[in-house]
Design a protein around this motif. Structure first.
Motif, PDB file in Angstrom:
ATOM      1  N   ALA A 286      49.702 113.020 -98.280  1.00  0.00           N
ATOM      2  CA  ALA A 286      50.266 111.661 -98.318  1.00  0.00           C
ATOM      3  C   ALA A 286      50.238 111.061 -96.913  1.00  0.00           C
ATOM      4  O   ALA A 286      49.872 109.893 -96.723  1.00  0.00           O
ATOM      5  CB  ALA A 286      51.692 111.702 -98.863  1.00  0.00           C
ATOM      6  N   GLY A 287      50.608 111.873 -95.914  1.00  0.00           N
ATOM      7  CA  GLY A 287      50.591 111.386 -94.536  1.00  0.00           C
ATOM      8  C   GLY A 287      49.195 110.973 -94.104  1.00  0.00           C
ATOM      9  O   GLY A 287      49.002 109.937 -93.479  1.00  0.00           O
ATOM     10  N   MET A 288      48.207 111.787 -94.500  1.00  0.00           N
ATOM     11  CA  MET A 288      46.825 111.485 -94.142  1.00  0.00           C
ATOM     12  C   MET A 288      46.381 110.134 -94.756  1.00  0.00           C
ATOM     13  O   MET A 288      45.819 109.284 -94.070  1.00  0.00           O
ATOM     14  CB  MET A 288      45.922 112.612 -94.644  1.00  0.00           C
ATOM     15  CG  MET A 288      44.491 112.510 -94.205  1.00  0.00           C
ATOM     16  SD  MET A 288      43.462 113.662 -95.179  1.00  0.00           S
ATOM     17  CE  MET A 288      43.482 112.872 -96.789  1.00  0.00           C
ATOM     18  N   HIS A 289      46.684 109.943 -96.047  1.00  0.00           N
ATOM     19  CA  HIS A 289      46.309 108.671 -96.686  1.00  0.00           C
ATOM     20  C   HIS A 289      47.065 107.496 -96.062  1.00  0.00           C
ATOM     21  O   HIS A 289      46.497 106.428 -95.843  1.00  0.00           O
ATOM     22  CB  HIS A 289      46.605 108.729 -98.188  1.00  0.00           C
ATOM     23  CG  HIS A 289      45.753 109.704 -98.931  1.00  0.00           C
ATOM     24  ND1 HIS A 289      44.384 109.690 -98.866  1.00  0.00           N
ATOM     25  CD2 HIS A 289      46.076 110.720 -99.774  1.00  0.00           C
ATOM     26  CE1 HIS A 289      43.899 110.658 -99.628  1.00  0.00           C
ATOM     27  NE2 HIS A 289      44.902 111.305-100.195  1.00  0.00           N
ATOM     28  N   LEU A 290      48.351 107.696 -95.808  1.00  0.00           N
ATOM     29  CA  LEU A 290      49.130 106.639 -95.142  1.00  0.00           C
ATOM     30  C   LEU A 290      48.471 106.257 -93.822  1.00  0.00           C
ATOM     31  O   LEU A 290      48.370 105.072 -93.487  1.00  0.00           O
ATOM     32  CB  LEU A 290      50.540 107.141 -94.838  1.00  0.00           C
ATOM     33  CG  LEU A 290      51.656 106.783 -95.801  1.00  0.00           C
ATOM     34  CD1 LEU A 290      52.926 107.514 -95.408  1.00  0.00           C
ATOM     35  CD2 LEU A 290      51.893 105.283 -95.822  1.00  0.00           C
ATOM     36  N   GLY A 291      48.015 107.281 -93.085  1.00  0.00           N
ATOM     37  CA  GLY A 291      47.373 107.030 -91.796  1.00  0.00           C
ATOM     38  C   GLY A 291      46.113 106.179 -91.933  1.00  0.00           C
ATOM     39  O   GLY A 291      45.828 105.338 -91.089  1.00  0.00           O
ATOM     40  N   VAL A 292      45.354 106.402 -93.001  1.00  0.00           N
ATOM     41  CA  VAL A 292      44.146 105.586 -93.225  1.00  0.00           C
ATOM     42  C   VAL A 292      44.530 104.117 -93.381  1.00  0.00           C
ATOM     43  O   VAL A 292      43.932 103.231 -92.746  1.00  0.00           O
ATOM     44  CB  VAL A 292      43.385 106.060 -94.484  1.00  0.00           C
ATOM     45  CG1 VAL A 292      42.189 105.145 -94.750  1.00  0.00           C
ATOM     46  CG2 VAL A 292      42.926 107.511 -94.328  1.00  0.00           C
ATOM     47  N   ALA A 293      45.536 103.864 -94.197  1.00  0.00           N
ATOM     48  CA  ALA A 293      45.946 102.472 -94.427  1.00  0.00           C
ATOM     49  C   ALA A 293      46.557 101.869 -93.163  1.00  0.00           C
ATOM     50  O   ALA A 293      46.295 100.707 -92.820  1.00  0.00           O
ATOM     51  CB  ALA A 293      46.936 102.404 -95.583  1.00  0.00           C
ATOM     52  N   VAL A 294      47.350 102.655 -92.454  1.00  0.00           N
ATOM     53  CA  VAL A 294      47.992 102.149 -91.233  1.00  0.00           C
ATOM     54  C   VAL A 294      46.937 101.892 -90.150  1.00  0.00           C
ATOM     55  O   VAL A 294      47.029 100.919 -89.409  1.00  0.00           O
ATOM     56  CB  VAL A 294      49.088 103.121 -90.741  1.00  0.00           C
ATOM     57  CG1 VAL A 294      49.605 102.718 -89.372  1.00  0.00           C
ATOM     58  CG2 VAL A 294      50.232 103.159 -91.750  1.00  0.00           C
ATOM     59  N   ALA A 295      45.893 102.747 -90.087  1.00  0.00           N
ATOM     60  CA  ALA A 295      44.805 102.505 -89.132  1.00  0.00           C
ATOM     61  C   ALA A 295      44.141 101.160 -89.433  1.00  0.00           C
ATOM     62  O   ALA A 295      43.787 100.414 -88.514  1.00  0.00           O
ATOM     63  CB  ALA A 295      43.781 103.638 -89.190  1.00  0.00           C
ATOM     64  N   GLY A 296      43.973 100.844 -90.710  1.00  0.00           N
ATOM     65  CA  GLY A 296      43.411  99.542 -91.095  1.00  0.00           C
ATOM     66  C   GLY A 296      44.295  98.407 -90.610  1.00  0.00           C
ATOM     67  O   GLY A 296      43.806  97.407 -90.054  1.00  0.00           O
ATOM     68  N   LEU A 297      45.589  98.565 -90.797  1.00  0.00           N
ATOM     69  CA  LEU A 297      46.537  97.541 -90.333  1.00  0.00           C
ATOM     70  C   LEU A 297      46.469  97.414 -88.808  1.00  0.00           C
ATOM     71  O   LEU A 297      46.497  96.309 -88.267  1.00  0.00           O
ATOM     72  CB  LEU A 297      47.942  97.930 -90.793  1.00  0.00           C
ATOM     73  CG  LEU A 297      49.087  96.974 -90.476  1.00  0.00           C
ATOM     74  CD1 LEU A 297      50.102  96.981 -91.613  1.00  0.00           C
ATOM     75  CD2 LEU A 297      49.775  97.314 -89.173  1.00  0.00           C
ATOM     76  N   ILE A 298      46.347  98.550 -88.125  1.00  0.00           N
ATOM     77  CA  ILE A 298      46.252  98.520 -86.656  1.00  0.00           C
ATOM     78  C   ILE A 298      44.969  97.817 -86.225  1.00  0.00           C
ATOM     79  O   ILE A 298      44.969  97.002 -85.301  1.00  0.00           O
ATOM     80  CB  ILE A 298      46.319  99.959 -86.080  1.00  0.00           C
ATOM     81  CG1 ILE A 298      47.733 100.522 -86.262  1.00  0.00           C
ATOM     82  CG2 ILE A 298      45.898  99.998 -84.614  1.00  0.00           C
ATOM     83  CD1 ILE A 298      47.875 101.996 -85.904  1.00  0.00           C
ATOM     84  N   ASN A 299      43.848  98.086 -86.905  1.00  0.00           N
ATOM     85  CA  ASN A 299      42.593  97.403 -86.568  1.00  0.00           C
ATOM     86  C   ASN A 299      42.690  95.908 -86.820  1.00  0.00           C
ATOM     87  O   ASN A 299      42.136  95.102 -86.074  1.00  0.00           O
ATOM     88  CB  ASN A 299      41.432  97.990 -87.373  1.00  0.00           C
ATOM     89  CG  ASN A 299      40.945  99.312 -86.793  1.00  0.00           C
ATOM     90  OD1 ASN A 299      41.333  99.690 -85.689  1.00  0.00           O
ATOM     91  ND2 ASN A 299      40.100 100.005 -87.529  1.00  0.00           N
TER      92      ASN A 299
END
Lengths: 375, 375
Positions: A286-299
């Motif tokens: 779950a943390g890994m998937h959250l990180g993917v979405a959060v990386a998108g938000l950061i970009n």
């Protein structure tokens, strides 16, 4: 005076913080204004210490915050947005509860809380409502047909105003939490940031230019319905492979049903804490998937601070590590280096705290200065 | 006067648009100011019609725009940000060109263009630079180690200022295009919107609160590096499965290499136009993936308008249909219903137009009002 008008009661230390004036000038100012009768002083406890609350004489009155979730209802009242919560309550709600009934209950709870602290409900000035669903804060309607479907199209603001006879400000829980953290938490003084809540579902409240950013129809920040897997599972919103389908509490318990049987979300977290490797793996994924979405938000948004809130993020080391790894691998290096991830300062109360701030804003708007002075 | 200070030369119609004053008041005002010698009038052609340009007497001077891509360099000069381009040129660049040499060429081209229109290069007031890579607009550096790697860490602003001896404003091409569309295109008057460029790669320029939003380190809007496929192909940025790996021109030509041999991106588009079903399918799939990423942006930012620019979006019906389907299926319904997709008004010139606006802004900043008056 403007500060007090906007914020309701504040301590002198808080006034100094908000206005940027020195503690000494505030102290002198408050004494002079008190001599003239232009402010009133009231003893209080703040952060466990004695403090004197300063307020405008006409502006006394109560504010209420109501948080409506898909399974529970939380209500609290305060004497000012910066004040301590005077009384609060939590009521479990049935699955797919009826909007009319829930709103009537919320209104009754607000009245009950007033009775408990010995104040008439006529002291209530305004109410902020945090909704666990996309909300059109402009029209005052719940904005999605599919997340909490029974609430779709309900004119929540109008209905609650009719019940309580005070102005009501509606927003989704992440935006209200962002407002709370902005006023008195981790986002204080931050120009570009974000409150990220991961709990039963995931949502974000964006702060841009030092204010909560809602978008043109009030639904900005809906990171839970960003697609992570084009061919993934169907989501309640009608899309496939949304972040919520991968990290929402329903998805997490579902993924251990075969190995662990029927667990509740809290059981899963407890077992992970006790060393269950299957449950730890589910949380790490779950943390890994959250990180993917959060990386998108950061970009996309290149924020300074992301505040982490909600059960899944507040205390879960099993989630945070993989999420940070994922962000490092997937966000642009310069954007990832510029952002700080910080735990919420207000915890589960961030949304109610935002409700008080929102309520204070509309209460001063609806009751101009002269009206206060006249009382 | 402030408007002219900021914008340089404008027609009376444009002044009315920017200030919100009536055409009649502008006309009277301009006549009076001209009688006093406070403004100067100059005949010009605007949108194919005769128009009188109004400018401040001291503010005459040239602005240049420079667009640096990974394969070409475009340079243009104007007499004001709202004015027509007086002279322009385009130079192909070698693969992984040398920053020093490219900047020297750009400076030489700016001087050449001045010569061609018969003005000394000392008339140049400021330069805007649009870069086809993430840019830290605060420090004036190219902000990614991996997209255009030779440019990483190059102090572009400083270097070009030394060559041209005028202030230089740097930003990435999507932000500059958004600025252009905001001032004189589809984003005029839009509070929350976005310029989306899909060409060799994909990038976005965000407009929030009526201004271009760059984020804390200047890299906001990097939608091309949002992860669409966690296990996808390696991207130049070091991540896997970025949008660019699915819809960038390199990915598109690669996907037909087996069936069609070595095509260039433009060949692929031409063949699709002639009815080649394989090439059409590649473009349709690109549109679908673009739609997934754009739906995520819509969920996060809930914008009013998305301007479509770049070769892939400007004229490609094969891309647009699948992109719109994808958005409808994947964005929250209320957010999808609130957004309008519109083709760019400025086309391939949007970035240069933004450069002129940015150049005008720093030129008036560096040369205060009194200096103009004194000349």
């Amino acid at each position: 005076m403007e500060t007090l008008q906007r914020e309701g009661s504040l301590t002198q230390v808080e006034i100094a913080g908000v206005t940027g004036l020195s503690a000494a000038s505030i102290s002198t100012l408050v004494r002079e204004l008190n001599d003239e009768g232009a402010v009133r002083l009231e003893p209080s406890i703040r952060n466990g210490r004695r403090a004197t609350l300063v307020s405008l004489p006409g502006q006394r009155g109560m504010l209420a915050g109501i948080a409506i979730g898909d399974r529970d209802l939380r209500v609290a009242v305060v004497a000012s947005p910066a004040g301590d919560v005077l009384e609060r309550t939590r009521l479990p709600l049935p699955f797919q509860h009826e909007p009319d009934e829930t709103l009537a209950r919320a209104a009754r709870l607000v009245a009950d809380l007033h009775t408990e602290i010995g104040r008439p409900v006529s002291d209530l000035r305004a109410v902020g409502v945090a909704m666990q669903a996309p909300v059109d804060s402009v029209s005052g309607q719940v904005g999605s047909e599919s997340v909490m479907p029974r609430w779709s199209g309900v004119m929540l603001t109008e209905a609650l105003q009719a019940l309580l006879r005070v102005p009501v400000q509606l927003d989704n829980d992440a935006n209200m939490s962002a407002l709370g953290e902005l006023r008195a938490g981790v986002l204080a003084g931050v120009a570009n940031g974000c409150y990220l809540r991961a709990s039963h579902g995931v949502s974000a409240g964006l702060v841009i230019g030092g204010e909560v950013f809602s978008g043109v129809s009030g639904t900005a920040g809906e990171i839970g319905h960003v697609t992570l897997d084009e061919n993934g599972a169907i989501c309640a919103c009608g899309n496939r492979g949304c972040l919520d389908t991968l990290v929402g509490s329903r998805a997490l318990v579902e993924s251990v049903r075969g190995s662990h049987g029927d667990l509740r979300f809290t059981d899963l977290v407890t077992l992970a804490g006790r060393g269950d490797v299957g449950c730890r793996r589910v949380l790490a994924d779950a943390g890994m998937h959250l990180g993917v979405a959060v990386a998108g938000l950061i970009n996309l948004l290149n924020p300074e601070v992301i505040v982490l809130g909600g059960d899944l993020l507040m205390a879960q080391e099993w989630v945070l590590g993989p999420m940070q790894d994922s962000i490092e691998r997937r966000a642009l290096p310069s954007a990832a280096a510029s952002v700080e991830l910080r735990p919420s300062a207000l915890g589960a109360d961030a949304d109610l705290r935002g409700c008080f701030v929102a309520a204070a804003q509309i209460s001063s708007f609806h009751e101009p200065d002269s009206a206060h002075r006249a009382t």
